[in-house]
Design a protein around this motif. Structure first.
Motif, short mmCIF file in Angstrom:
data_model
loop_
_atom_site.label_atom_id
_atom_site.label_comp_id
_atom_site.label_asym_id
_atom_site.label_seq_id
_atom_site.Cartn_x
_atom_site.Cartn_y
_atom_site.Cartn_z
N SER A 1 -20.82 -4.49 -1.98
CA SER A 1 -21.41 -4.35 -0.65
C SER A 1 -21.10 -2.98 -0.07
O SER A 1 -21.98 -2.31 0.51
N GLY A 2 -19.84 -2.54 -0.22
CA GLY A 2 -19.48 -1.22 0.26
C GLY A 2 -20.24 -0.12 -0.46
O GLY A 2 -20.68 0.86 0.15
N ARG A 3 -20.36 -0.29 -1.80
CA ARG A 3 -21.09 0.71 -2.58
C ARG A 3 -22.56 0.76 -2.18
O ARG A 3 -23.17 1.84 -2.05
N MET A 4 -23.16 -0.43 -1.95
CA MET A 4 -24.57 -0.47 -1.54
C MET A 4 -24.74 0.14 -0.15
O MET A 4 -25.75 0.80 0.14
N GLU A 5 -23.75 -0.06 0.74
CA GLU A 5 -23.82 0.55 2.07
C GLU A 5 -23.76 2.07 1.96
O GLU A 5 -24.48 2.80 2.68
N ILE A 6 -22.91 2.53 1.04
CA ILE A 6 -22.83 3.98 0.83
C ILE A 6 -24.15 4.52 0.30
O ILE A 6 -24.64 5.59 0.71
N VAL A 7 -24.75 3.77 -0.64
CA VAL A 7 -26.05 4.20 -1.18
C VAL A 7 -27.10 4.24 -0.06
O VAL A 7 -27.93 5.17 0.01
N ARG A 8 -27.06 3.19 0.82
CA ARG A 8 -28.01 3.18 1.93
C ARG A 8 -27.82 4.39 2.83
O ARG A 8 -28.78 5.06 3.24
N LEU A 9 -26.58 4.65 3.17
CA LEU A 9 -26.30 5.81 4.00
C LEU A 9 -26.70 7.11 3.31
O LEU A 9 -27.19 8.07 3.96
#
Length: 901
Positions: A422-430
């Protein structure tokens, strides 16, 4: 369980002795019958033949008395001679009749006796009476002339000759009877030898059968333990025993342990397999699909779904994976917190198990049809105390305890992975948003490029900053993932190590209790049998009992060795450093091992250099145990030559600790030696000098392994010089450590030392006793409380032999009932490990009664764990003795407490 047809070790031993006793009784009966017959024949010879000879001589004597009386009367005229003649003439017929009756079994001798009687009557009628009549009529000349006639003298000589021939015949018959008696005596000797051979063969056969039934299963248990503790950790082997005794109970207990270990092994492997499958997944859908598939297959689930929280600020849980169906037919797509069972599970943060599934619940379908699910389980996935996902599984069977444990294990690590992705996907989104913003800025920059060069430079700088931020974000993510993974692995390893140590300690404690309990009765009974056999001069029975007792002691040493080795491996065996007097060590070694070496014809030498200090600081008990192991091995593997100990001040080449002084103990022998390629191998557990576990020379194979670990804990090193066929030398280097950490000795040693110290402390205050235990205990009443009838039988027999009155109870409730019914009770022996009501509860219940607050209570237990003594004393026990019991030690403790009443 063994069941009703149990045939225990005690029964086997008793049956063996019963068979031997029956054989001995039969032998004694046969021998007694033969001896009785021979005694009768001997008595016949003694009484009959002697009486015949005596009567024969008596009759002949009467004849001579008549002749002398007749001659004396005729020559002197004295009435004294006439009375002698008449007395002999009147009495010889009675002796003749008695002698004739004794010869009823010999008509020939009776005829000879009749002829003698006729001759005597002829002499009386023709010579004796007529001459006496002449004298009475004063015809002295005629009477003297009658005496001088040769016919008169010759008649007496003929009669005496007949007597001599009669006696010769009787002597010949006596010799024949004696020869017949000697022949029967020889036959009896041969018969006794034959019976002895049969009894010996039967005894050896029974001893081999009983010992084999005990030893074989113990070897299998040892093999299973070795396989379980080896590198491969094989726990698939099971022990099968046909006998219905305590050995079978030991096999069942070992099999149960192996089942438990095998289940834990399956749980660990399944957990690792599932975690390994979903590692490296980039998206939440891939992670959810892989995870739910692995869990469902491992738990035999037929349907499954995983719901992941949209974000920590959201209340929605979205389906991210399903098993055995499409997205449309396996569960709903979205749940909110508190909605349905999934939502409720997310709130309560605890698993839900539905065993009675409603009829309208999901149907498990396949190409052949549909079926109703039997069990449904819903489990929350937590991360830092919050529900981050919810797992739901359905099965046609039931979820076992192993399945539930597996689900619990994998959900612990899954939460961390969900958060990481989830954190990695949030980083990708950002990052995408940042890239979109950059592109927008670049477009604006192109449009305004003509307006301002400064804006273009700022845009370029912003792009570079964004790239740096992206790179740092990726690096931070990687480091965070590595740290979390390392933390997780360390926690798992710590949990596994703690769990393994706990299971191992519990197993060893239970094994100690289960093995020591039958050993207790074996050692006590065999010791009593040996003493009883010695007192009755039954050398063979004494030897058999001593062999059983020795075997039990060997088994006890094996148990203690395994416990010590396990404590070393678990890091729970520590050293007790103190002053050690080196000047006494050579004499101690000579006293303990010289006679053992002499029995094998070996030369035993101990030498100590002058530079060895009089005092060193180390653990004296462990040093002596190491030297005992090394010397025992040296003597065992040496057939001829010398075993020597050389003590000097010398440090090793490589020191493990810093010390002001080092000692070198060199133990050498001229035995079989050890090949160089096997020097390291012999220090492994259960190995011997030939590098194998074949037990050619006997022993457990644990001595060197335990000694090496002890030496390491003492801060020393152990070196070996050996060549096959040329003997061996072990060099033990030990430091003197005055500042060594003071720690506790092993549990068994601590317990024994406490018991001995307490006993000696009180016994020193007692007055002397030239009467012994028997006089001291006679008439005393003791209550034994133990659930093991073998121990009750052994203790009861031993105490009754000392003159005590013994009452027994099988558990705590019976003990309390008997206390109310019994008066003048002197002592209570209390077993600790009992069903229904254990020893701790029973002791507390007894002490709660005012009448029994001072009665001595001695606690007995086979589970010799740390602090057991303190725990027993805390609940109210007067003293503590560990099993297997040493009878003399128990008597000593009993004498102390009975004398204090």
């Amino acid at each position: 369980m063994i069941g009703k047809n149990r045939f225990g070790i005690s029964a086997k031993i008793i049956t063996g002795y019963a068979v031997i006793i029956v054989c001995l009784v039969i032998s004694i009966f046969v021998v007694n019958n033969q001896l009785s017959t021979m005694q009768k024949e001997r008595n016949f010879i003694i009484h009959h033949d002697l009486q015949v000879h005596s009567l024969t001589n008596e009759i002949e004597k009467k004849l001579l008395e008549m002749e002398n009386g007749q001659r004396g009367y005729v020559l002197t005229g004295s009435e004294r001679f006439l009375k002698s003649y008449n007395a002999a003439e009147n009495s010889w017929r009675d002796d003749f009749n008695q002698l004739y009756s004794l010869l009823a079994d010999n008509p020939s001798q009776q005829n000879n006796l009749i002829n003698i009687k006729k001759a005597m009557m002829s002499w009386v009628n023709e010579t004796g009476e007529p001459i006496i009549a002449l004298k009475k009529n004063n015809k002295n000349a005629a009477a003297v002339k009658g005496l001088q006639q040769e016919n008169s003298i010759q008649n007496v000589e003929n009669i005496r000759s007949q007597f001599e021939q009669f006696r010769s015949t009787e002597i010949s018959l006596t010799e024949k009877r004696a020869a017949h008696l000697d022949s029967r005596n020889k036959n009896l000797t041969y018969g006794l030898i034959s019976l002895l051979v049969v009894v010996i063969a039967l005894s050896i056969g029974l001893a081999l059968f009983i010992s084999r039934s005990i030893v074989n299963t113990v070897k299998e248990v040892i093999a299973s333990i070795k396989a379980m503790t080896s590198n491969g950790g094989d726990v698939s082997k099971r022990i099968f025993v046909k006998t219905k005794d305590e050995i079978r109970e030991l096999a069942h207990a070992t099999n149960d342990l192996l089942d438990s270990v095998e289940k834990r092994d399956w749980l660990q492997k399944s957990t690792n397999g599932i975690v390994g499958q979903y590692q490296g997944k980039a998206t939440m859908n891939e992670l959810g699909t892989t995870f739910i598939s692995g869990v469902a297959r491992s738990t035999d689930a037929s349907y499954g779904a995983i719901y992941v929280r949209e974000s920590m600020d959201s209340k929605k849980f979205i389906k991210k994976g399903q098993f055995a169906g499409t997205a449309a037919d396996v569960g709903r797509d979205v749940f909110t917190i508190g909605e349905g069972l999934v939502g409720q599970c997310a709130i309560e943060k605890s698993p839900l198990l539905i065993e009675n599934v409603p009829n309208d619940y999901i149907l498990v379908s396949s190409a052949l049809g549909e079926a109703q699910a039997k069990n449904v389980i819903i489990v929350p996935v937590l991360f830092e105390g919050d529900t981050i996902a919810v797992l739901e599984l359905a099965t046609l069977q039931t979820f076992t305890e192993e399945h539930k444990a597996l689900i619990e294990n994998v959900t612990k690590t899954f939460g961390l992975t969900v958060d990481s992705i989830s954190g990695r996907m949030e980083i990708v989104r950002l990052l995408k948003e940042s890239q979109a913003l950059t592109e927008e800025l670049q477009a604006q920059s192109e449009e305004l490029q003509t307006q301002s060069e400064e804006l273009q430079m700022q845009s370029e700088e912003l792009r570079m900053i964004n790239e740096q931020l992206e790179q740092r974000s990726l690096e931070a993510e990687g480091k965070s993932r590595e740290l979390l993974q390392a933390k997780n692995e360390l926690e798992e390893q710590a949990q596994e190590l703690s769990l393994s140590s706990k299971y191992k300690s519990e197993f060893l404690a239970n094994m100690s209790h289960e093995l020591r309990t039958p050993l207790n009765s074996i050692l006590i009974l065999s010791e009593m049998l040996a003493e009883n056999a010695a007192s009755h001069q039954l050398a063979e029975d004494e030897e058999f009992a001593r062999v059983i007792h020795s075997s039990g002691q060997d088994l006890l040493h094996l148990i203690n060795d395994i416990l010590d080795l396990s404590k070393v491996e678990a890091g729970k065996l520590e050293m007790l450093f103190n002053e050690v007097n080196m000047s006494e060590l050579p004499q101690q070694l000579e006293r303990n091992f010289a006679h053992v070496a002499q029995q094998k014809g070996l030369d035993f030498r101990v030498a100590m250099e002058n530079d060895v200090p009089p005092l060193i600081y180390t653990d004296e008990t462990r040093v002596q145990q190491i030297l005992k192991n090394l010397l025992s091995n040296a003597i065992k593997f040496t057939e001829r030559g010398t075993v020597a100990v050389h003590i000097s001040s010398q440090a090793p080449k490589e020191k493990r600790v810093e010390a002001n002084h080092w000692l070198c103990f060199a133990v050498s022998d001229t035995g079989i030696g050890i090949p160089k390629e096997k020097h390291d191998h012999i220090f492994e557990a259960f190995q011997q000098g030939d590098g194998a576990t074949a037990r050619k020379f006997g022993g457990t194979g644990l001595g060197l392994s335990i000694s090496l670990e002890f030496i390491k804990l003492l801060g020393g090193t152990l070196e070996l010089e050996s060549e096959e066929g040329k003997g061996s030398t072990f060099y033990m280097y030990l430091p003197s450590l005055p500042e060594g950490v003071t720690t506790l000795a092993s549990v068994e040693e601590e317990t024994v030392l406490q018991e001995v110290a307490a006993t000696v402390e009180v016994e020193e205050k007692l007055p002397p006793n030239e009467q012994g235990a028997l006089g001291f205990f006679s008439g005393k009443t003791v209550l034994i409380t133990d659930d093991d009838q073998r121990n009750i039988f052994a203790l009861k027999t031993a105490l009754q032999n000392e003159g005590m009155q013994v009452i027994t109870a099988a558990n705590g409730h019976e003990c309390l009932t008997l206390l109310e019914e019994t008066e003048n009770l002197d002592l209570i022996l209390m077993d600790i490990m009992m069903p229904v009501m254990d020893g701790y509860e029973t002791i507390q219940a007894i002490r709660a009664q005012e009448a029994y607050q001072d009665i001595p209570i001695i606690a007995l237990t086979a589970k010799a764990m740390k602090n057991d003594r303190e725990k027993c004393l805390e609940v109210g026990a007067s003293d503590y003795v560990s099993k297997p019991l040493k009878i003399e030690q128990l008597f000593s403790v009993m004498r102390v407490w009975i004398s204090n009443q």
